[in-house]
Design an enzyme around this catalytic site. Structure first.
Site, short mmCIF file in Angstrom:
data_model
loop_
_atom_site.label_atom_id
_atom_site.label_comp_id
_atom_site.label_asym_id
_atom_site.label_seq_id
_atom_site.Cartn_x
_atom_site.Cartn_y
_atom_site.Cartn_z
N GLY A 75 0.82 -1.20 0.00
CA GLY A 75 0.00 0.00 0.00
C GLY A 75 0.86 1.25 0.00
N THR A 76 2.00 1.19 0.66
CA THR A 76 2.91 2.33 0.70
C THR A 76 3.40 2.68 -0.70
OG1 THR A 76 3.66 2.07 2.98
CG2 THR A 76 5.23 3.04 1.45
N ASN A 155 -5.98 5.15 9.75
CA ASN A 155 -5.40 3.92 10.24
C ASN A 155 -5.25 3.88 11.76
OD1 ASN A 155 -3.45 5.99 9.34
ND2 ASN A 155 -1.94 4.65 10.30
N GLN A 183 -6.86 0.65 4.95
CA GLN A 183 -7.61 0.22 6.14
C GLN A 183 -9.10 0.03 5.83
OE1 GLN A 183 -6.54 -0.56 9.19
NE2 GLN A 183 -4.40 0.00 8.94
N HIS A 205 -2.07 -7.58 3.08
CA HIS A 205 -1.89 -8.17 4.41
C HIS A 205 -2.85 -7.65 5.46
CE1 HIS A 205 0.45 -5.01 6.68
NE2 HIS A 205 0.56 -4.53 5.46
N CYS A 328 3.58 1.54 10.93
CA CYS A 328 4.67 2.10 10.14
C CYS A 328 5.50 3.12 10.90
CB CYS A 328 4.12 2.72 8.86
SG CYS A 328 3.45 1.48 7.72
#
Length: 384
Positions: A75-76, A155, A183, A205, A328
């Protein structure tokens, strides 16, 4: 010695791979292992399964075509490609970007990088519940605005943002809209047509799929400047040999969670609200985020006069696993930028914990957590 029950309440950080997902992936490590870019039969077989995964994800988010699904490593990376790739491609038309002050670090840092390149970024404030104002968005738009990026749901505190209202606001303007739905996806209905977005990031994930694979939805007609250079994979936008096992698992996870969404949403909301009622009985507990416009699996609270990490460590000793913020930014022990942007002081920010429930969480689990929290908070208050 009685072995303590391990209890995971950090699904906002990651989730276990479902058995069905793992089973779907296994053949692609040592049996169907061809490079999907190869033209021989082994490669073509792998390619066909990648396309099947692409179709599953497209269907799960309501995309009009599987070609609108672009695979990334996370996603990053999807957020970085959406923001930096859009900005670089459209920089001759404008250099202004709008985002919120509570975005995931992968969005905020991408914006800060663009500022170093001469782009202008407006970081919108949020109210005490963590929501942005559509009016603030409207007032921030300039003739140079090329992109708005606002997350679908936060998130850390779980607050849901007014995405559809913003896309309606700009539908007749030459402004692209991106949302980080990492999310949001798998917790609430996520339909790109209904939301009206041009770009949407999701990850595997968080939905019981493998780590190391994400996706960026790119609406037909939208153009990006690639961040990587090499092969021609993913229409030249994301060159790299495709991760066949992970894509197969991601597709399977997306298909499964889409089929269970309605029932699981209701179940998780019931457990979340049950948990919040129990937390209130402990006393001196404040809910962070919107009381109703929030993710069904998220409870973020601050324990007055008690440090969140102290409670986290005591819970960890009991084999109860929770979070003090974004995964993160774990290990930095800095106050949450989300809570600070919501108007909280340093004490409140350091007193927070995030509990995120998953498909295996039960009310019995919550009863156990509440009983341990009662002991822990009583003990910590006694030694202040």
């Amino acid at each position: 010695m009685v072995k303590r029950m391990a209890l995971y309440l950090d699904y906002g950080a990651t989730s276990p791979v479902r058995k069905e997902v793992l089973d779907s992936m296994l053949p692609f490590f040592s049996e169907i292992f061809g490079n999907p870019g190869s033209i021989h039969d082994m490669g073509r077989q792998a390619h066909s399964h990648i396309q099947a995964g692409r179709e599953q994800i497209a269907h799960a988010i309501g995309a009009s075509s599987p070609r609108e699904i672009l695979f990334t490593s996370s996603g990053t990376e999807a957020n970085n490609l959406a923001i930096i790739g859009t900005a670089l491609y459209h920089q001759k038309r404008g250099n202004h970007i709008i985002t919120s002050s509570i975005e995931h670090p992968s969005v905020l840092e991408a914006c800060r990088y663009l500022e170093q390149l001469g782009f202008e970024v407006t970081y919108l404030p949020v109210d005490r519940f963590g929501q942005i104002s559509v009016l603030d968005v409207e007032q921030a738009i300039t003739p140079k605005t090329i992109l708005i990026s606002v997350m679908a749901a936060n998130n850390e505190v779980g607050t849901i943002q007014p995405i559809k209202q913003i896309t309606q606001l700009i539908k007749d303007k030459e402004i692209l809209f991106h949302t980080d739905a990492v999310q949001f996806f798998g917790k609430l209905p996520c339909d790109v047509e209904e939301l009206g977005v041009d770009l949407l990031s999701i990850g595997s994930h968080k939905i019981y799929g493998p780590k190391g694979i994400g996706s960026l939805y790119v609406r037909k007609g939208v153009r990006l400047t690639p961040l990587l250079h090499g092969g021609g994979q993913e229409r030249n936008w994301r060159p790299s040999t495709l991760n066949t096992p992970a894509i197969v698992g991601f597709g399977k996870a997306a298909s499964l969670i889409a089929g269970e969404l309605a029932a699981e949403k209701t179940r998780q909301e019931e457990i979340r609200d049950y948990f919040w009622r129990g937390l209130q009985q402990l006393g001196d507990v404040v809910l962070n985020g919107h009381p109703t416009d929030r993710l069904p699996n998220n409870i973020n609270v601050s324990f007055e006069r008690l440090e969140g990490q102290a409670i986290l460590l005591e819970l960890n000793r009991k084999q109860i696993f929770v979070s003090s913020g974004s995964a993160c930014s774990a290990g930095k022990h800095l106050p949450s930028h989300v809570l600070m942007a919501m108007g909280n002081d340093l004490d409140n920010a350091y007193q927070s914990l995030r509990f995120t429930i998953g498909k295996d969480t039960t009310k019995e689990n919550i009863d156990y957590v509440l009983s341990e929290l009662k002991k822990i908070t009583h003990y910590l208050k006694s030694i202040i």
